[in-house]
Design an enzyme around this catalytic site. Structure first.
Site, short mmCIF file in Angstrom:
data_model
loop_
_atom_site.label_atom_id
_atom_site.label_comp_id
_atom_site.label_asym_id
_atom_site.label_seq_id
_atom_site.Cartn_x
_atom_site.Cartn_y
_atom_site.Cartn_z
CG ASP A 125 7.36 -4.22 -5.13
OD1 ASP A 125 6.82 -4.96 -5.64
OD2 ASP A 125 7.34 -4.56 -4.33
CE1 TYR B 200 6.15 -15.62 4.01
CE2 TYR B 200 5.94 -16.76 6.04
CZ TYR B 200 6.77 -15.51 5.27
OH TYR B 200 6.85 -14.11 5.46
CE LYS C 268 10.51 -14.48 5.12
NZ LYS C 268 10.76 -13.17 3.90
N1 LIG Z 1 3.85 -8.21 7.47
C1 LIG Z 1 3.95 -9.72 8.31
O1 LIG Z 1 3.42 -10.11 9.07
C2 LIG Z 1 5.12 -10.29 7.90
C3 LIG Z 1 5.44 -11.31 9.53
C4 LIG Z 1 6.86 -11.60 9.00
C5 LIG Z 1 8.02 -11.29 7.97
N2 LIG Z 1 7.44 -10.53 7.16
C6 LIG Z 1 7.90 -11.02 5.66
O2 LIG Z 1 8.63 -8.71 5.85
C7 LIG Z 1 9.14 -9.04 4.25
C8 LIG Z 1 7.75 -7.45 3.72
O3 LIG Z 1 6.29 -8.52 4.15
P1 LIG Z 1 5.03 -7.71 3.73
O4 LIG Z 1 4.28 -8.32 4.50
O5 LIG Z 1 5.92 -6.31 3.00
O6 LIG Z 1 4.58 -8.18 2.13
P2 LIG Z 1 4.45 -8.02 0.70
O7 LIG Z 1 3.74 -8.46 0.00
O8 LIG Z 1 3.53 -6.16 1.15
O9 LIG Z 1 5.25 -6.76 0.20
C9 LIG Z 1 6.14 -7.92 -0.56
C10 LIG Z 1 6.65 -7.17 -2.01
O10 LIG Z 1 7.77 -7.73 -2.66
C11 LIG Z 1 7.37 -7.89 -4.28
N3 LIG Z 1 7.67 -9.05 -4.74
C12 LIG Z 1 7.23 -10.05 -4.57
N4 LIG Z 1 7.89 -11.01 -5.58
C13 LIG Z 1 8.90 -9.88 -6.25
C14 LIG Z 1 10.56 -10.80 -6.49
N5 LIG Z 1 10.08 -11.49 -7.82
N6 LIG Z 1 11.04 -9.61 -7.54
C15 LIG Z 1 10.31 -8.34 -6.51
N7 LIG Z 1 9.40 -7.88 -5.43
C16 LIG Z 1 8.56 -8.79 -5.63
C17 LIG Z 1 5.94 -7.62 -4.26
O11 LIG Z 1 4.78 -7.52 -4.89
C18 LIG Z 1 5.46 -6.75 -2.89
O12 LIG Z 1 5.65 -5.31 -2.67
C19 LIG Z 1 8.64 -10.37 3.40
O13 LIG Z 1 9.82 -11.19 3.08
C20 LIG Z 1 7.35 -11.33 4.22
O14 LIG Z 1 7.94 -12.17 4.35
C21 LIG Z 1 5.93 -10.42 6.96
#
Ligand SMILES: NC(=O)c1ccc[n+]([C@@H]2O[C@H](COP(=O)([O-])OP(=O)(O)OC[C@H]3O[C@@H](n4cnc5c(N)ncnc54)[C@H](O)[C@@H]3O)[C@@H](O)[C@H]2O)c1
Length: 324
Positions: free
Chosen positions: A36, A149, A153
């Site tokens: 991360d 976004y 995706k």
């Molecule tokens: N939470 C939701 O409702 C939801 C819904 C649909 C899809 N998603 C997808 O699920 C995944 C996780 O989502 P989440 O809610 O846990 O988000 P989050 O933001 O809590 O987690 C994403 C993590 O990625 C890290 N990150 C960001 N850019 C980075 C980089 N360049 N290199 C390394 N690490 C990096 C961030 O620090 C963070 O810890 C994402 O891909 C998101 O698009 C989430």
């Protein structure tokens, strides 16, 4: 699948979903390598994982291919969660969103190919559908994203499929529908449930963007973890699956439900302008995930909220009065 001794790499491990999966896999005996860049994640989310000798953490960026080549050595499965994960922020910074999401996925796929990773499981999103009118949405329906976004995706899903087709990589994409639960951040850029829980804890009124009729298929984190575990054993041909709860709820009903469950019906609900990029209705058809992955969601919104609030009280020693 028996995860014991499997070497599993989780990108975005310090984030909301990644840290929950990290804990679950460690409990199942896997060796977990978390990466991360801490852009949005918090090391605090990994405090339990750091106590486990099967866990290692590397601070680094998915846009750095050499870093990925290093940490992907001898890895069996990669879960790719790292992302620029906010719709409103993607409208403010579309190029950054594209850079992290699209170049990030390309690097992950290239590193996985070079290091012979067995499977890559990608976290996609319901935002790829945009404002589709036929509900519930099936995976084969048109994808017309209405935010940078969502567009990023969709591009990532396309790369996942293409790398399966061209290089034979075992890739699978899971399209989540509004995940909620423990460790979701209370920030203007995160999901509304975490924001409203923050309001409730501070005794503040709730604000709904729009007229409150927009609806979401809020999916509890434990069901999303279940889907990710099932994806690890699925013999994939580059497929994509919706992962939802099959119980959409309007924002007004959700706000009232949260106030009722926390005995805070004295708080008011206010309405403000709709947010650009927000989909109007979102509701998943999960027939394919049920049939092929054996996905079996266990939490409707009320059950998920109750579990979340209990976790909150236990973890932060708060005294929310929870009444089902
Ligand atoms: N939470 C939701 O409702 C939801 C819904 C649909 C899809 N998603 C997808 O699920 C995944 C996780 O989502 P989440 O809610 O846990 O988000 P989050 O933001 O809590 O987690 C994403 C993590 O990625 C890290 N990150 C960001 N850019 C980075 C980089 N360049 N290199 C390394 N690490 C990096 C961030 O620090 C963070 O810890 C994402 O891909 C998101 O698009 C989430």
């Amino acid at each position: 699948m028996d995860f014991k001794e499997k070497r599993i790499l989780i990108t975005g491990a310090a984030g909301f979903i990644g840290s929950n999966l990290t804990d679950d896999l460690l409990e199942k005996g896997a060796v977990v390598i978390g990466i991360d860049n801490l852009f949005n994640g918090r090391l605090e989310n990994l405090s339990g994982a750091f106590k486990n000798s099967n866990f290692e953490f590397h601070k680094g960026d998915v846009r750095d291919l050499n870093f990925l080549l290093d940490v992907f050595k001898d890895v069996d499965i990669v879960y790719h969660f790292a992302a620029f994960s906010s719709v409103p922020l993607s409208i403010e910074m579309p190029a950054n969103c594209n850079d992290v999401n699209v170049n990030g996925v390309l690097n992950v796929l290239n590193a996985a190919r070079k290091e012979n990773v067995d499977k890559i499981i990608y976290s996609s999103s319901s935002s790829v559908y945009g404002d589709i009118l036929a509900l519930p949405v099936r995976e084969d329906m048109p994808r017309v994203p209405i935010s940078p976004y969502g567009a990023s995706k969709l591009a990532c899903e396309a790369y996942m499929h293409a790398f399966h087709h061209v290089y034979g990589l075992k890739t699978i994409s899971l399209r989540y529908f509004n995940v909620f639960g423990p460790r979701q951040k209370d920030s203007p850029y995160s999901g509304v449930i975490a924001i409203w829980l923050g309001n409730i804890l501070r005794n503040e009124d709730l604000t709904i963007n729009g007229d409150g009729t927009i609806s979401r298929d809020y999916t509890y984190i434990k069901d999303v973890i279940q889907a990710n575990l099932l994806a690890a054993e699925y013999d994939t041909g580059g497929e994509i699956f919706n992962i939802g709860a099959e119980s959409p709820i309007s924002l007004t009903d959700l706000a009232n439900l949260m106030l009722k469950l926390t005995s805070k019906s004295n708080l008011k609900i206010y309405y403000s302008d709709p947010r650009p990029g927000d989909i109007i209705h979102s509701y998943a058809d999960i027939t394919a995930a049920k049939q092929k992955l054996q996905f079996d969601p266990k939490y409707n919104q009320e059950q998920g909220l109750l579990d979340y609030f209990k976790w909150y009280n236990f973890t932060y020693k708060t005294n929310l009065k929870i009444s089902p």
